[in-house]
Design an enzyme around this catalytic site. Structure first.
Site, PDB file in Angstrom:
ATOM      1  N   ASN A 199     -20.589  82.867  13.692  1.00 35.85           N
ATOM      2  CA  ASN A 199     -20.192  81.544  13.194  1.00 35.85           C
ATOM      3  C   ASN A 199     -19.866  81.694  11.709  1.00 35.85           C
ATOM      4  O   ASN A 199     -20.767  81.827  10.887  1.00 35.85           O
ATOM      5  CB  ASN A 199     -21.349  80.550  13.409  1.00 35.85           C
ATOM      6  N   TRP A 200     -18.579  81.672  11.403  1.00 36.81           N
ATOM      7  CA  TRP A 200     -18.156  81.923  10.022  1.00 36.81           C
ATOM      8  C   TRP A 200     -18.371  80.713   9.116  1.00 36.81           C
ATOM      9  O   TRP A 200     -18.176  80.804   7.903  1.00 36.81           O
ATOM     10  CB  TRP A 200     -16.676  82.335   9.997  1.00 36.81           C
ATOM     11  N   LYS A 201     -18.694  79.566   9.679  1.00 33.03           N
ATOM     12  CA  LYS A 201     -18.881  78.336   8.893  1.00 33.03           C
ATOM     13  C   LYS A 201     -17.661  78.106   7.987  1.00 33.03           C
ATOM     14  O   LYS A 201     -16.548  78.418   8.400  1.00 33.03           O
ATOM     15  CB  LYS A 201     -20.207  78.405   8.125  1.00 33.03           C
ATOM     16  N   HIS A 257     -24.283  71.757  15.933  1.00 26.83           N
ATOM     17  CA  HIS A 257     -24.916  72.636  14.949  1.00 26.83           C
ATOM     18  C   HIS A 257     -25.749  71.781  13.986  1.00 26.83           C
ATOM     19  O   HIS A 257     -25.345  70.665  13.639  1.00 26.83           O
ATOM     20  CB  HIS A 257     -23.857  73.429  14.181  1.00 26.83           C
ATOM     21  N   GLU A 280     -26.127  71.865  10.914  1.00 30.93           N
ATOM     22  CA  GLU A 280     -25.409  71.446   9.699  1.00 30.93           C
ATOM     23  C   GLU A 280     -24.559  70.212   9.976  1.00 30.93           C
ATOM     24  O   GLU A 280     -24.407  69.330   9.122  1.00 30.93           O
ATOM     25  CB  GLU A 280     -24.561  72.621   9.175  1.00 30.93           C
ATOM     26  N   GLU A 339     -31.458  77.187  17.566  1.00 33.32           N
ATOM     27  CA  GLU A 339     -31.381  77.499  16.147  1.00 33.32           C
ATOM     28  C   GLU A 339     -32.433  76.676  15.392  1.00 33.32           C
ATOM     29  O   GLU A 339     -32.167  75.517  15.031  1.00 33.32           O
ATOM     30  CB  GLU A 339     -29.999  77.176  15.585  1.00 33.32           C
ATOM     31  N   GLY A 353     -30.053  80.429   7.424  1.00 35.35           N
ATOM     32  CA  GLY A 353     -29.672  80.741   6.048  1.00 35.35           C
ATOM     33  C   GLY A 353     -30.846  80.948   5.104  1.00 35.35           C
ATOM     34  O   GLY A 353     -30.669  80.947   3.893  1.00 35.35           O
ATOM     35  N   SER A 377     -30.914  83.475  10.721  1.00 38.16           N
ATOM     36  CA  SER A 377     -31.257  84.707   9.994  1.00 38.16           C
ATOM     37  C   SER A 377     -31.278  85.950  10.877  1.00 38.16           C
ATOM     38  O   SER A 377     -32.107  86.839  10.691  1.00 38.16           O
ATOM     39  CB  SER A 377     -32.586  84.538   9.242  1.00 38.16           C
ATOM     40  N   GLY A 437     -24.802  83.691  11.557  1.00 35.65           N
ATOM     41  CA  GLY A 437     -24.094  83.066  10.437  1.00 35.65           C
ATOM     42  C   GLY A 437     -23.741  84.089   9.376  1.00 35.65           C
ATOM     43  O   GLY A 437     -22.775  84.840   9.492  1.00 35.65           O
ATOM     44  N   GLY A 438     -24.548  84.154   8.327  1.00 34.73           N
ATOM     45  CA  GLY A 438     -24.255  85.001   7.171  1.00 34.73           C
ATOM     46  C   GLY A 438     -23.893  86.436   7.513  1.00 34.73           C
ATOM     47  O   GLY A 438     -22.959  87.007   6.937  1.00 34.73           O
TER      48      GLY A 438
HETATM   49  P1  13P Z   1     -27.612  82.399   9.410  1.00 36.96           P
HETATM   50  O1  13P Z   1     -27.429  83.583  10.345  1.00 36.96           O
HETATM   51  O2  13P Z   1     -26.847  82.556   8.137  1.00 36.96           O
HETATM   52  O3  13P Z   1     -29.063  82.074   9.217  1.00 36.96           O
HETATM   53  O4  13P Z   1     -26.951  81.130  10.151  1.00 36.96           O
HETATM   54  C1  13P Z   1     -27.294  80.864  11.464  1.00 36.96           C
HETATM   55  C2  13P Z   1     -26.375  79.831  12.000  1.00 36.96           C
HETATM   56  O5  13P Z   1     -26.403  78.689  11.572  1.00 36.96           O
HETATM   57  C3  13P Z   1     -25.421  80.237  13.039  1.00 36.96           C
HETATM   58  O6  13P Z   1     -24.819  79.141  13.622  1.00 36.96           O
END
Ligand code: 13P
Length: 259
Positions: A10-12, A99, A101, A171, A177, A216, A237-238
């Site tokens: 997930n590149w956000k 999600h 967020e 999640e 994050g 994470s 994510g990251g």
């Molecule tokens: P991180 O891997 O950066 O913690 O993010 C997880 C995420 O929100 C994937 O959708």
């Protein structure tokens, strides 16, 4: 029952078209359909602006395209929104919905998640439906209730066929994050809870629904998570923003856990 693994990046809100093409190309060139005999499906979810060119670049590869959100109507006067059919049109196979967020910063409700998931299925795509508790909810002993209510409302009206085509992502909000990954035991506990709920509602199909862990995920913790019986993959994510790191996660069989 063996479920094929699924690793989703997930590149956000990161990557221009040029940056996204570079990352997608590196992932495409290094991704094989199986790793040490186990089928590992890989998907990447770039921002909307990069979906079309990246979808073109991924044609003929085993890497699938995913979007990060959509609206539930097929078309109409909905300024700023994108429909599931439009995402199918640019080559998406998956769409992330719910999600945390989006829930926290854009007011996405469980009812909206349900409408979106149904629209995604109707367009022939698979929703990746995210659920997860906050730290406050966990500390207050409300984790189980929170997860179950997100599932009950998010999957309201689902048939077993709809569930079969869906992916659930657990999640925990406190792990996103933060570098604070859930322990393997915490992840397995919630994944088993989700599967039990699906089984109680929809029966045997629960055994074939993929449940991903997100929060994470890194190269050094993926193997331990994937060793859990109800963890079928990851939403990253990251660590999905750099090809080398993401590919190490995809090839978790080759890099045993170091921590
Ligand atoms: P991180 O891997 O950066 O913690 O993010 C997880 C995420 O929100 C994937 O959708």
């Amino acid at each position: 029952m063996s479920r094929s693994a699924l690793i989703v990046g997930n590149w956000k809100m990161y990557k221009t078209v040029a940056e996204g093409l570079e990352l997608a190309t590196a992932i495409k060139n290094a991704t094989a359909p199986t790793v040490r005999g186990r089928e590992i499906a890989v998907a990447i979810a770039p921002p909307f602006t990069a979906l079309y060119p990246i979808g073109k670049r991924l044609e003929g590869s085993t890497v699938a395209l995913a979007a990060q959100d959509c609206f539930w109507e097929a078309q109409g006067a909905f300024t700023g929104e994108v429909s599931a059919a439009m995402l199918a049109d640019v080559g998406c196979r998956f769409v992330i919905v719910g999600h945390s967020e989006r829930r926290q910063q854009f007011g996405e409700t469980d009812a909206a998640v349900n409408l979106k998931a149904k629209a995604i299925l109707k367009a022939g795509l698979s929703p990746i439906i995210c659920v997860g508790e906050t730290e406050k909810e966990r500390d207050a002993g409300e984790m189980r209730g929170r997860i179950i209510s997100q599932l009950a409302e998010g999957l309201f009206g689902f048939t077993s066929e709809m569930a079969q085509r869906s992916v659930i992502a657990y999640e925990p909000v406190w792990a996103i994050g933060t570098g604070r990954v859930a322990t393997t035991e915490q992840a397995q506990e919630v994944h088993a809870l989700i599967r039990q709920y699906l089984h109680a509602q929809l029966g045997e199909v629960a055994q074939s629904v993929r449940i991903l862990y997100g929060g994470s995920v890194k190269p050094n913790n993926i193997a331990g998570l994937m060793a859990q019986p109800d963890v079928d993959g990851a939403l990253v994510g990251g660590a999905s923003l750099r090809a080398e790191e993401f590919l190490q996660i995809v090839r978790f069989h080759e890099a045993p856990a170091t921590s």
